[in-house]
Enzyme design. Structure first.
Site, PDB file in Angstrom:
ATOM      1  N   LYS A  75       0.331  -1.015   0.037  1.00  0.00           N
ATOM      2  CA  LYS A  75       0.252   0.293   0.055  1.00  0.00           C
ATOM      3  C   LYS A  75       1.027   1.311   0.080  1.00  0.00           C
ATOM      4  O   LYS A  75       0.356   2.494  -0.618  1.00  0.00           O
ATOM      5  CB  LYS A  75      -0.875   0.251   1.720  1.00  0.00           C
ATOM      6  CG  LYS A  75      -1.477   1.663   1.239  1.00  0.00           C
ATOM      7  CD  LYS A  75      -2.078   1.000   3.061  1.00  0.00           C
ATOM      8  CE  LYS A  75      -2.435   3.014   3.326  1.00  0.00           C
ATOM      9  NZ  LYS A  75      -1.073   3.476   3.772  1.00  0.00           N
ATOM     10  N   ASN A  76       1.967   1.107   0.634  1.00  0.00           N
ATOM     11  CA  ASN A  76       2.881   2.539   0.725  1.00  0.00           C
ATOM     12  C   ASN A  76       3.998   2.580  -0.268  1.00  0.00           C
ATOM     13  O   ASN A  76       4.268   3.109  -0.165  1.00  0.00           O
ATOM     14  CB  ASN A  76       3.133   2.982   2.335  1.00  0.00           C
ATOM     15  CG  ASN A  76       2.458   2.930   3.243  1.00  0.00           C
ATOM     16  OD1 ASN A  76       0.846   2.983   2.843  1.00  0.00           O
ATOM     17  ND2 ASN A  76       2.544   2.933   4.235  1.00  0.00           N
ATOM     18  N   ARG A 119      -3.771  10.954   0.925  1.00  0.00           N
ATOM     19  CA  ARG A 119      -2.715  11.130   1.699  1.00  0.00           C
ATOM     20  C   ARG A 119      -1.330  11.061   0.119  1.00  0.00           C
ATOM     21  O   ARG A 119      -0.313  12.103  -0.172  1.00  0.00           O
ATOM     22  CB  ARG A 119      -1.596  10.654   2.814  1.00  0.00           C
ATOM     23  CG  ARG A 119      -0.215  10.980   3.327  1.00  0.00           C
ATOM     24  CD  ARG A 119      -0.464  12.510   4.051  1.00  0.00           C
ATOM     25  NE  ARG A 119       1.335  12.376   5.132  1.00  0.00           N
ATOM     26  CZ  ARG A 119       1.162  14.401   4.985  1.00  0.00           C
ATOM     27  NH1 ARG A 119       0.052  14.843   5.015  1.00  0.00           N
ATOM     28  NH2 ARG A 119       2.281  14.231   5.441  1.00  0.00           N
ATOM     29  N   CYS A 171      -6.163  14.572  11.595  1.00  0.00           N
ATOM     30  CA  CYS A 171      -6.903  13.969  11.200  1.00  0.00           C
ATOM     31  C   CYS A 171      -6.808  12.538  11.896  1.00  0.00           C
ATOM     32  O   CYS A 171      -6.106  12.914  13.370  1.00  0.00           O
ATOM     33  CB  CYS A 171      -5.959  12.779   9.863  1.00  0.00           C
ATOM     34  SG  CYS A 171      -4.290  11.525  10.121  1.00  0.00           S
ATOM     35  N   VAL A 190       6.768   7.762  16.244  1.00  0.00           N
ATOM     36  CA  VAL A 190       7.205   8.756  14.094  1.00  0.00           C
ATOM     37  C   VAL A 190       5.217   9.850  14.938  1.00  0.00           C
ATOM     38  O   VAL A 190       5.716  10.880  13.997  1.00  0.00           O
ATOM     39  CB  VAL A 190       6.781   7.711  13.682  1.00  0.00           C
ATOM     40  CG1 VAL A 190       6.610   8.117  12.208  1.00  0.00           C
ATOM     41  CG2 VAL A 190       8.147   6.817  14.035  1.00  0.00           C
TER      42      VAL A 190
HETATM   43  N1  EPU Z   1       5.933  15.484   9.249  1.00  0.00           N
HETATM   44  C1  EPU Z   1       5.877  16.867   9.062  1.00  0.00           C
HETATM   45  N2  EPU Z   1       5.546  17.333   8.170  1.00  0.00           N
HETATM   46  C2  EPU Z   1       6.082  16.722   7.154  1.00  0.00           C
HETATM   47  C3  EPU Z   1       6.176  15.619   6.632  1.00  0.00           C
HETATM   48  C4  EPU Z   1       5.682  14.314   8.001  1.00  0.00           C
HETATM   49  O1  EPU Z   1       6.293  17.178  10.525  1.00  0.00           O
HETATM   50  O2  EPU Z   1       5.834  17.632   6.258  1.00  0.00           O
HETATM   51  C5  EPU Z   1       5.843  14.686  10.489  1.00  0.00           C
HETATM   52  C6  EPU Z   1       4.567  13.521  10.677  1.00  0.00           C
HETATM   53  O3  EPU Z   1       3.861  14.164  10.917  1.00  0.00           O
HETATM   54  C7  EPU Z   1       4.680  12.336  11.816  1.00  0.00           C
HETATM   55  C8  EPU Z   1       6.488  11.883  10.205  1.00  0.00           C
HETATM   56  O4  EPU Z   1       7.162  12.994   9.762  1.00  0.00           O
HETATM   57  O5  EPU Z   1       5.358  13.027  12.392  1.00  0.00           O
HETATM   58  C9  EPU Z   1       6.150  11.341   9.868  1.00  0.00           C
HETATM   59  O6  EPU Z   1       5.884  11.043   8.508  1.00  0.00           O
HETATM   60  P1  EPU Z   1       5.929  10.525   7.103  1.00  0.00           P
HETATM   61  O7  EPU Z   1       5.914  11.821   6.424  1.00  0.00           O
HETATM   62  O8  EPU Z   1       7.243   9.688   7.801  1.00  0.00           O
HETATM   63  O9  EPU Z   1       4.745  10.263   6.450  1.00  0.00           O
HETATM   64  P2  EPU Z   1       3.875  10.320   5.726  1.00  0.00           P
HETATM   65  O10 EPU Z   1       4.776  10.196   4.623  1.00  0.00           O
HETATM   66  O11 EPU Z   1       2.987  11.246   5.692  1.00  0.00           O
HETATM   67  C10 EPU Z   1       3.805   7.503   5.461  1.00  0.00           C
HETATM   68  C11 EPU Z   1       3.090   5.905   5.097  1.00  0.00           C
HETATM   69  C12 EPU Z   1       1.832   6.104   6.707  1.00  0.00           C
HETATM   70  C13 EPU Z   1       3.328   5.377   7.324  1.00  0.00           C
HETATM   71  C14 EPU Z   1       4.701   6.629   7.475  1.00  0.00           C
HETATM   72  C15 EPU Z   1       5.419   6.630   8.568  1.00  0.00           C
HETATM   73  C16 EPU Z   1       2.126   6.604   3.136  1.00  0.00           C
HETATM   74  C17 EPU Z   1       0.878   6.803   2.316  1.00  0.00           C
HETATM   75  N3  EPU Z   1       2.071   6.534   4.279  1.00  0.00           N
HETATM   76  O12 EPU Z   1       3.172   8.397   5.565  1.00  0.00           O
HETATM   77  O13 EPU Z   1       1.123   5.073   6.741  1.00  0.00           O
HETATM   78  O14 EPU Z   1       2.983   5.541   8.797  1.00  0.00           O
HETATM   79  O15 EPU Z   1       5.067   7.169   6.380  1.00  0.00           O
HETATM   80  O16 EPU Z   1       6.215   4.874   8.084  1.00  0.00           O
HETATM   81  O17 EPU Z   1       3.369   6.142   2.956  1.00  0.00           O
HETATM   82  C18 EPU Z   1      -0.407   3.479   7.363  1.00  0.00           C
HETATM   83  O18 EPU Z   1       0.090   3.396   5.883  1.00  0.00           O
HETATM   84  O19 EPU Z   1      -1.022   3.185   7.920  1.00  0.00           O
HETATM   85  C19 EPU Z   1       0.350   4.793   7.043  1.00  0.00           C
HETATM   86  C20 EPU Z   1      -0.297   5.793   8.178  1.00  0.00           C
END
Ligand code: EPU
Length: 449
Positions: A37-38, A109, A133, A346
């Site tokens: 999924k990711n 996202r 969210c 995280v």
């Molecule tokens: N963050 C910021 N600013 C940003 C981006 C992120 O503060 O501009 C913070 C977030 O708030 C969080 C942390 O950095 O506290 C990590 O966020 P990250 O950017 O790594 O997450 P993401 O890319 O939005 C993806 C997955 C998530 C998974 C995370 C961490 C996808 C679509 N989503 O999210 O998956 O938890 O990486 O591995 O790839 C899930 O599958 O249930 C899910 C939430």
């Protein structure tokens, strides 16, 4: 936002979205796990960086695919699906307007990751300011800093961020946290930028390495250094690719946790042992066991001891214990004999589900302190991000409402382990990350309707 969303929280009683589980029976069976999924939706975004056809196989039927399908069509591309294949051709690309941006960014996202693509192909892009969210506010400030450093200009008005760039250029960037999304945004921006770029403190999750493999097939020049630094030399254009997406290690760990919680046995096919090695170690420490076939792609999970062992668990970026593994696994820890301590580093708000587990009889308390070796950024900010689980507790059926994807699966784990009947509202959210989860539940003997 997509996988974690809550705005469309289900109405209790909406039957198509409600599932009744009669638990208390050990599960048993075999499941095939398909594309991650990711990883998969991001590879669909990569296909928009070229006008040539791109083909992905090992496809999962999850909600984000539909969102990216729509986005591709709206921007002028074509998407064709057959049994296990997606073929994308983005011969032309038109930037999305504000209305579509707002709707798609609220649905998932993933669309924010097309910002760099839109800048390359049209010189402009619009991003909806993120809302809150269920697992935290999910800001995009790191994404914006990456794009700004690479030469984009942004202008904030009416809840939207408008970006412009004639041509992105190479830059050196240091992320404040190894964000998965910001690293992907960097990759999409840097591969076609002029000159060399470097991202320090980058995320290096297996899904990102698989995306880098796709970009390399397309003609990109990317190297991942041992110290979390990614270097990219921009190229003038990229070409098409064919790629088989890696199996979903998050889904595999979720089913493994279900086997652990119910004292059952589940075999998952289609994942990679190496990508799950941290989970496997923790699983074994807690009293689970597994056997793995010669090529590491089929793993059979089971509970090895009658009573599970408690442990201290801290989530982290790769190669740490993934935040997405946390809630289903912690649900299984309610069956461990003694006190387990969990530190989520995280997301600031990924323990909300523990309150619902208490209604099934779990003994879990949540704390604002960092209850783990790492002083994370949430301790000082008073976020309830640590938990203490006391077990074993006999779980009994209850009525639950799913707040987000992973919490939702943990409710299914709890309901399957509990004696009696549980009613779970909002199970539609699970379609976002668990392809065919209802038929998979039937295949492993969970009594549900
Ligand atoms: N963050 C910021 N600013 C940003 C981006 C992120 O503060 O501009 C913070 C977030 O708030 C969080 C942390 O950095 O506290 C990590 O966020 P990250 O950017 O790594 O997450 P993401 O890319 O939005 C993806 C997955 C998530 C998974 C995370 C961490 C996808 C679509 N989503 O999210 O998956 O938890 O990486 O591995 O790839 C899930 O599958 O249930 C899910 C939430």
């Amino acid at each position: 936002m997509s996988e974690p969303t809550s705005p469309s929280s289900p109405t209790p009683g909406a039957s198509a979205d409600t599932m009744t589980v009669r638990g208390g029976v050990p599960v048993e069976g075999e499941l095939v796990i398909r594309g991650s999924k990711n990883a998969l939706p991001k590879m669909m975004v990569a296909a928009l960086l070229t006008a040539e056809p791109c083909t992905l196989t090992n496809i999962s039927t999850i909600r984000d695919i539909e969102v990216v399908d729509e986005l591709i069509r709206l921007t002028g591309g074509t998407v064709e699906h057959d049994a296990d294949r997606i073929r994308i051709t983005a011969g032309s690309f038109t930037a999305l307007g504000e209305v579509d941006v707002e709707r798609l960014h609220n649905a998932s996202r993933i669309p924010v990751l097309t910002t760099a693509v839109s800048l390359h192909r049209t010189g402009e892009a619009v991003v909806a300011a993120p809302g809150g969210c269920a697992i935290g506010p999910r800001p995009v400030d790191f994404h914006m800093s990456v794009l700004r450093a690479l030469g984009a200009h942004d202008d904030h008005r009416d809840g939207m961020i408008h970006l412009r760039a004639d041509r992105l250029h190479g830059a050196r960037i240091d992320l404040p946290f190894p964000s998965v999304g910001a690293t992907e945004q960097f990759l999409f921006a840097a591969v076609l930028a002029e000159g060399d770029s470097e991202l320090a403190n980058a995320a290096i999750e297996p899904e990102i390495l698989d995306l880098i493999a796709v970009l390399q097939k397309m003609g990109a020049l990317i190297s991942v250094e041992p110290n979390r630094t990614i270097r990219v030399t921009g190229v003038k254009e990229l070409g098409g690719f064919e790629h088989r997406v890696i199996g979903d290690r998050l889904e595999a760990a979720s089913w493994a946790s279900l086997a652990l919680a119910t004292g059952g046995a589940i075999t998952v096919r289609g994942v990679q042992q190496q990508d799950m090695s941290t989970f496997l170690n923790v699983y074994r420490r807690a009293g689970g066991d597994f056997t793995i076939d010669a090529d590491g792609r089929t793993i059979s999970f089971r509970r090895a001891r009658r009573m599970l062992r408690p442990l201290a668990l801290e989530t982290d970026v790769h190669p740490g214990f993934m935040t997405d593994w946390q809630s289903p696994f912690v649900t299984a820890l309610t069956q461990a004999e003694g006190v387990s301590v969990v530190h989520e580093t995280v997301y600031e708000d990924r323990l909300g589900y523990t309150e619902a587990l208490r209604t099934l009889g779990a003994q879990i308390q949540v704390f604002t302190e960092c209850l783990g070796p790492t002083r994370c950024r949430f301790g000082a900010a008073n976020h309830r991000h640590s938990a203490v689980v006391v077990g074993p507790t006999k779980l009994h059926g209850a009525e639950l409402v799913v707040p987000d994807l992973r919490a939702g699966f943990s409710y299914v784990v709890a309901a399957a382990a509990a004696d009696g009947e549980s009613v779970i509202h909002g199970v539609g959210l699970l379609d976002r990350g668990y392809a065919d989860f209802r038929s998979k539940l039937s295949a492993i003997g969970v009594d549900h309707s």
